[in-house]
Design an enzyme around this catalytic site. Structure first.
Site, PDB file in Angstrom:
ATOM      1  N   ARG A 238       0.862  -1.179   0.000  1.00  0.00           N
ATOM      2  CA  ARG A 238       0.000   0.000   0.000  1.00  0.00           C
ATOM      3  C   ARG A 238       0.900   1.231   0.000  1.00  0.00           C
ATOM      4  NH1 ARG A 238      -3.535  -2.566  -1.613  1.00  0.00           N
ATOM      5  NH2 ARG A 238      -5.567  -3.049  -0.675  1.00  0.00           N
ATOM      6  N   GLU A 267      -3.849   7.762  -4.528  1.00  0.00           N
ATOM      7  CA  GLU A 267      -3.897   6.988  -5.759  1.00  0.00           C
ATOM      8  C   GLU A 267      -5.057   7.504  -6.610  1.00  0.00           C
ATOM      9  OE1 GLU A 267      -4.276   2.638  -5.186  1.00  0.00           O
ATOM     10  OE2 GLU A 267      -2.106   2.792  -5.188  1.00  0.00           O
ATOM     11  N   HIS A 286      -1.787   0.418  -9.653  1.00  0.00           N
ATOM     12  CA  HIS A 286      -2.389  -0.557  -8.726  1.00  0.00           C
ATOM     13  C   HIS A 286      -3.023  -1.714  -9.510  1.00  0.00           C
ATOM     14  CE1 HIS A 286      -4.349  -0.986  -4.495  1.00  0.00           C
ATOM     15  NE2 HIS A 286      -4.125  -2.165  -5.048  1.00  0.00           N
TER      16      HIS A 286
HETATM   17  P1  NAP Z   1      -0.751 -11.657   4.413  1.00  0.00           P
HETATM   18  O1  NAP Z   1      -0.801 -13.041   3.894  1.00  0.00           O
HETATM   19  O2  NAP Z   1      -1.558 -11.291   5.605  1.00  0.00           O
HETATM   20  O3  NAP Z   1       0.776 -11.316   4.689  1.00  0.00           O
HETATM   21  C1  NAP Z   1       1.196 -10.137   5.274  1.00  0.00           C
HETATM   22  C2  NAP Z   1       2.524 -10.377   5.969  1.00  0.00           C
HETATM   23  O4  NAP Z   1       2.971  -9.129   6.523  1.00  0.00           O
HETATM   24  C3  NAP Z   1       2.448 -11.381   7.105  1.00  0.00           C
HETATM   25  O5  NAP Z   1       3.429 -12.341   6.914  1.00  0.00           O
HETATM   26  C4  NAP Z   1       2.713 -10.550   8.349  1.00  0.00           C
HETATM   27  O6  NAP Z   1       3.463 -11.328   9.275  1.00  0.00           O
HETATM   28  C5  NAP Z   1       3.532  -9.391   7.811  1.00  0.00           C
HETATM   29  N1  NAP Z   1       3.402  -8.202   8.650  1.00  0.00           N
HETATM   30  C6  NAP Z   1       2.276  -7.645   9.143  1.00  0.00           C
HETATM   31  N2  NAP Z   1       2.573  -6.580   9.894  1.00  0.00           N
HETATM   32  C7  NAP Z   1       3.925  -6.476   9.875  1.00  0.00           C
HETATM   33  C8  NAP Z   1       4.837  -5.588  10.489  1.00  0.00           C
HETATM   34  N3  NAP Z   1       4.424  -4.600  11.272  1.00  0.00           N
HETATM   35  N4  NAP Z   1       6.154  -5.764  10.260  1.00  0.00           N
HETATM   36  C9  NAP Z   1       6.588  -6.778   9.480  1.00  0.00           C
HETATM   37  N5  NAP Z   1       5.770  -7.665   8.881  1.00  0.00           N
HETATM   38  C10 NAP Z   1       4.452  -7.496   9.078  1.00  0.00           C
HETATM   39  O7  NAP Z   1      -1.168 -10.608   3.295  1.00  0.00           O
HETATM   40  P2  NAP Z   1      -0.941 -10.738   1.719  1.00  0.00           P
HETATM   41  O8  NAP Z   1      -2.084 -11.456   1.105  1.00  0.00           O
HETATM   42  O9  NAP Z   1       0.422 -11.217   1.454  1.00  0.00           O
HETATM   43  O10 NAP Z   1      -1.114  -9.203   1.296  1.00  0.00           O
HETATM   44  C11 NAP Z   1      -0.313  -8.187   1.835  1.00  0.00           C
HETATM   45  C12 NAP Z   1      -0.833  -6.823   1.396  1.00  0.00           C
HETATM   46  O11 NAP Z   1      -0.602  -6.643   0.014  1.00  0.00           O
HETATM   47  C13 NAP Z   1      -2.352  -6.649   1.525  1.00  0.00           C
HETATM   48  O12 NAP Z   1      -2.735  -6.295   2.834  1.00  0.00           O
HETATM   49  C14 NAP Z   1      -2.637  -5.551   0.530  1.00  0.00           C
HETATM   50  O13 NAP Z   1      -2.604  -4.277   1.150  1.00  0.00           O
HETATM   51  C15 NAP Z   1      -1.505  -5.666  -0.476  1.00  0.00           C
HETATM   52  N6  NAP Z   1      -1.979  -6.117  -1.799  1.00  0.00           N
HETATM   53  C16 NAP Z   1      -1.700  -5.349  -2.890  1.00  0.00           C
HETATM   54  C17 NAP Z   1      -2.117  -5.757  -4.141  1.00  0.00           C
HETATM   55  C18 NAP Z   1      -1.817  -4.931  -5.361  1.00  0.00           C
HETATM   56  O14 NAP Z   1      -2.627  -4.929  -6.278  1.00  0.00           O
HETATM   57  N7  NAP Z   1      -0.691  -4.269  -5.428  1.00  0.00           N
HETATM   58  C19 NAP Z   1      -2.829  -6.952  -4.298  1.00  0.00           C
HETATM   59  C20 NAP Z   1      -3.111  -7.705  -3.163  1.00  0.00           C
HETATM   60  C21 NAP Z   1      -2.681  -7.282  -1.907  1.00  0.00           C
HETATM   61  P3  NAP Z   1       3.432 -11.028  10.844  1.00  0.00           P
HETATM   62  O15 NAP Z   1       1.995 -10.880  11.206  1.00  0.00           O
HETATM   63  O16 NAP Z   1       4.113 -12.188  11.441  1.00  0.00           O
HETATM   64  O17 NAP Z   1       4.183  -9.763  11.031  1.00  0.00           O
END
Ligand code: NAP
Length: 320
Positions: A238, A267, A286
């Site tokens: 994000r 955005e 995005h």
């Molecule tokens: P996910 O499976 O929940 O993975 C997020 C990871 O971030 C987890 O491993 C979590 O581990 C870690 N995390 C959370 N808070 C943290 C912190 N403070 N410091 C370090 N690590 C942290 O989510 P995902 O499906 O991979 O998606 C991640 C994000 O990508 C979404 O929330 C969304 O905003 C974004 N996204 C963008 C697009 C795009 O079109 N560009 C598409 C899909 C998603 P821990 O909890 O152990 O810290």
């Protein structure tokens, strides 16, 4: 004589549109879709659900304006625009779409990494311009991807998929999470490091964390100063995880080499934003999950979440 289908009351759902044709098809005749203005202004009649398509803000005040609200279904994984605590306090289920979009998003992240390191966009513009008149082996030197070190911040669903792709490029993969993931380390050969170690060692820093109060502004002047001067930052998480002003400064002063951003805050950026004028920035609008196949799966899952919530059943993918 059976009642005509149109006269049977359908659940009432507010949605920010215009919606994708696939979602429209899946919902037509099943629910009554009301315009987003209803969510903004409120309703005296019951509203059963909210469907969020393009990241509109949803907070407790909005939930309270919609009597009878049971479910909020989001088209996408990131739910930073929805106040989850407010929904929880009111017993409103929130659904999102993990498990169907991480491959496409990781593909795009890796594409940005390759494009930025090998100057693909700059090269394409040059090759198509009148200036390209003679081949010169000395121009547009990039940096190598294979054999380099990738640092993934957020080893979740998308981070894992990025790490898998990095293996094919023989990269050393470092990662940082709040929780160490030994199973992923074993499976993918990735190495857990502190955030500082990641900043100091990575040639590429890839952001795949959710936007939370902890991650907002995580990439600021201090973090950027710790990165290598040759580092390339890739953000597919994000926009607000990165501080724009600090990034502009780091890219202008050569503190890092380049940035590739699929997401920005806001955005889109204002058309006169300094980030848009920098030669070492690559921005996509995005489009992480924007493939025909993935968007179809996101539509199906988000509609399944919505319909389950309207029935009062557990959501197939509920945000907890
Ligand atoms: P996910 O499976 O929940 O993975 C997020 C990871 O971030 C987890 O491993 C979590 O581990 C870690 N995390 C959370 N808070 C943290 C912190 N403070 N410091 C370090 N690590 C942290 O989510 P995902 O499906 O991979 O998606 C991640 C994000 O990508 C979404 O929330 C969304 O905003 C974004 N996204 C963008 C697009 C795009 O079109 N560009 C598409 C899909 C998603 P821990 O909890 O152990 O810290």
């Amino acid at each position: 004589m059976p009642e005509p289908v149109d006269s049977i009351p359908r659940p009432r759902v507010v949605a920010d549109g215009p919606l994708d044709a696939t979602i429209d098809d899946l919902l037509r005749g099943v629910v009554e879709i009301l315009p987003w203005e209803v969510a903004l202004k409120g309703s005296s009649d019951p509203i059963d659900g909210i469907y969020t398509y393009g990241h509109p803000q949803v907070d407790g005040a909005m939930m309270d304006r919609l009597p009878g609200l049971k479910v909020i279904s989001n088209f996408g994984v990131g739910v930073d625009h929805i106040n989850l605590a407010d929904a929880g306090q009111r017993g409103i289920s929130v659904g999102n779409t993990p498990g169907v979009l991480e491959g496409a998003t990781a593909d795009l992240g890796f594409g940005l990494l390759l494009a930025a390191s090998r100057r693909v966009v700059e090269g394409a513009r040059y090759a198509q311009s009148p200036e390209f008149t003679v081949y010169d082996p000395g121009y547009m030197l990039g940096v190598e991807v294979h054999g380099s070190t990738l640092g993934i911040i957020g080893m979740g669903n998308i981070g894992r998929e990025v790490a898998k792709r990095a293996r094919g490029f023989e990269m050393t993969v470092l990662y940082h999470n709040r929780t160490r993931r030994p199973n992923v380390e074993t499976e993918l050969g990735v190495q857990y490091v502190t955030l500082d170690q990641l900043f100091f060692q990575a040639d590429f820093v890839m952001l795949t964390v959710p936007l939370t109060e902890e991650t907002r502004g995580m990439i600021d002047a201090v973090a950027l100063a710790k990165m290598k001067r040759s580092a390339i930052l890739v953000n597919i998480a994000r926009g607000s995880v990165v501080r724009n002003d600090d990034l502009v400064e780091a890219l202008s002063s050569g503190e890092i080499a380049a940035a590739a951003l699929d997401v920005t805050d806001p955005e889109p950026l204002p058309r006169d934003h300094p980030l848009l004028g920098l030669p070492n920035v690559l921005i996509t609008p995005h489009i992480g999950s924007a493939t025909v196949q993935t968007r179809r799966r996101m539509a199906e899952l988000s509609v399944a979440n919505l319909l389950a919530g309207l029935r009062g059943a557990p959501l197939p993918r509920e945000v907890t």
